[in-house]
Write an enzyme that holds these catalytic residues in place. Structure first.
Site, PDB file in Angstrom:
ATOM      1  N   HIS A  60      -2.633   6.850   7.334  1.00  0.00           N
ATOM      2  CA  HIS A  60      -1.734   7.833   6.719  1.00  0.00           C
ATOM      3  C   HIS A  60      -2.498   9.096   6.315  1.00  0.00           C
ATOM      4  O   HIS A  60      -1.967  10.202   6.395  1.00  0.00           O
ATOM      5  CB  HIS A  60      -1.033   7.255   5.488  1.00  0.00           C
ATOM      6  CG  HIS A  60       0.168   6.433   5.806  1.00  0.00           C
ATOM      7  ND1 HIS A  60       1.292   6.947   6.426  1.00  0.00           N
ATOM      8  CD2 HIS A  60       0.434   5.124   5.571  1.00  0.00           C
ATOM      9  CE1 HIS A  60       2.199   5.990   6.559  1.00  0.00           C
ATOM     10  NE2 HIS A  60       1.702   4.872   6.053  1.00  0.00           N
ATOM     11  N   GLU A  81      -3.238   2.232   5.512  1.00  0.00           N
ATOM     12  CA  GLU A  81      -3.196   3.333   4.536  1.00  0.00           C
ATOM     13  C   GLU A  81      -4.159   4.447   4.913  1.00  0.00           C
ATOM     14  O   GLU A  81      -3.838   5.631   4.756  1.00  0.00           O
ATOM     15  CB  GLU A  81      -3.472   2.807   3.121  1.00  0.00           C
ATOM     16  CG  GLU A  81      -2.468   1.780   2.629  1.00  0.00           C
ATOM     17  CD  GLU A  81      -1.005   2.185   2.800  1.00  0.00           C
ATOM     18  OE1 GLU A  81      -0.675   3.385   2.645  1.00  0.00           O
ATOM     19  OE2 GLU A  81      -0.178   1.303   3.095  1.00  0.00           O
ATOM     20  N   GLN A  87       2.687   9.826   1.760  1.00  0.00           N
ATOM     21  CA  GLN A  87       3.999   9.176   1.804  1.00  0.00           C
ATOM     22  C   GLN A  87       4.902   9.627   0.663  1.00  0.00           C
ATOM     23  O   GLN A  87       6.117   9.488   0.756  1.00  0.00           O
ATOM     24  CB  GLN A  87       3.850   7.657   1.782  1.00  0.00           C
ATOM     25  CG  GLN A  87       3.236   7.104   3.056  1.00  0.00           C
ATOM     26  CD  GLN A  87       3.150   5.610   2.993  1.00  0.00           C
ATOM     27  OE1 GLN A  87       2.182   5.055   2.469  1.00  0.00           O
ATOM     28  NE2 GLN A  87       4.174   4.944   3.526  1.00  0.00           N
ATOM     29  N   GLY A 129       0.840  -1.185   0.000  1.00  0.00           N
ATOM     30  CA  GLY A 129       0.000   0.000   0.000  1.00  0.00           C
ATOM     31  C   GLY A 129       0.874   1.232   0.000  1.00  0.00           C
ATOM     32  O   GLY A 129       2.031   1.198   0.422  1.00  0.00           O
TER      33      GLY A 129
END
Length: 188
Positions: free
Chosen positions: A145, A142, A51, A46
């Site tokens: 994030h 994910e 990121q 992922g």
């Protein structure tokens, strides 16, 4: 398409909530293509837009189960619903995870075993994903994030202290650290 640098713990974009994606433009489509290429090169299961330094609410994912069945996609502006966690401590063998933004390490973390995620795809069509097991773990990781949460923010105190020592030793925990899959490897 291009492999993008992956930000490492301490970069402000990783620690702040991301903004919703408005219109799905060619720029968004290019970003998603680059994210797939970056995720595959890392390799990872992922990759969230923060990121790679983009504070938008979208992520890519990929996973192959034991039978080799592929599962791959992108979800834009996701919402997440989880089955409540089972009480207890995480199993170090079955519930450890890692992160491309805290590379080279893994720590046990209890996650919900089943989730439902809704959002849209690259064509703006509605998407609903209902998964369990590792796929549910990927969705939760994910999604975190997008809210500025790294998995190390959720681990137990003992492991958190270990993670902080690792970050300090490697000079992480402040802006300016990234690594590019296929070009350089993060310090281990």
């Amino acid at each position: 398409m291009a492999v993008l640098p992956i930000r490492i713990m301490g970069d402000p974009v990783l620690h702040s909530p991301a903004s919703p994606v408005g219109e799905i433009t060619d720029e968004i489509r290019t970003l998603v293509a680059d994210m797939f290429e970056t995720m595959d090169a890392a390799p990872g299961v992922g990759l969230a837009a923060p990121q790679v330094g983009v504070a938008l609410r979208l992520y890519t994912y990929t996973y192959e189960d034991d039978e080799g069945a592929p599962w791959r996609g992108v979800i834009i502006n996701p919402e997440l619903w989880m089955v409540p966690l089972e009480p207890g401590f995480p199993d170090e063998d079955d519930e450890s995870e890692g992160c491309l933004s805290f590379p080279g390490e893994s720590f046990p973390l209890r996650r919900s075993d089943r989730v439902r995620v809704t959002g849209t795809d690259l064509d703006g069509a509605p998407v609903t994903i209902e998964v369990s097991g590792w796929r549910a773990r990927i969705m939760q990781h994910e999604f975190d994030h997008l809210d500025g949460v790294l998995y190390i923010d959720r681990i137990d105190d003992r492991d958190w202290k270990t993670a902080q020592k690792i970050a300090k030793k490697r000079g992480w925990g402040r802006p300016g650290h990234a690594w590019t899959p296929g070009v350089d490897q993060p310090e281990a």
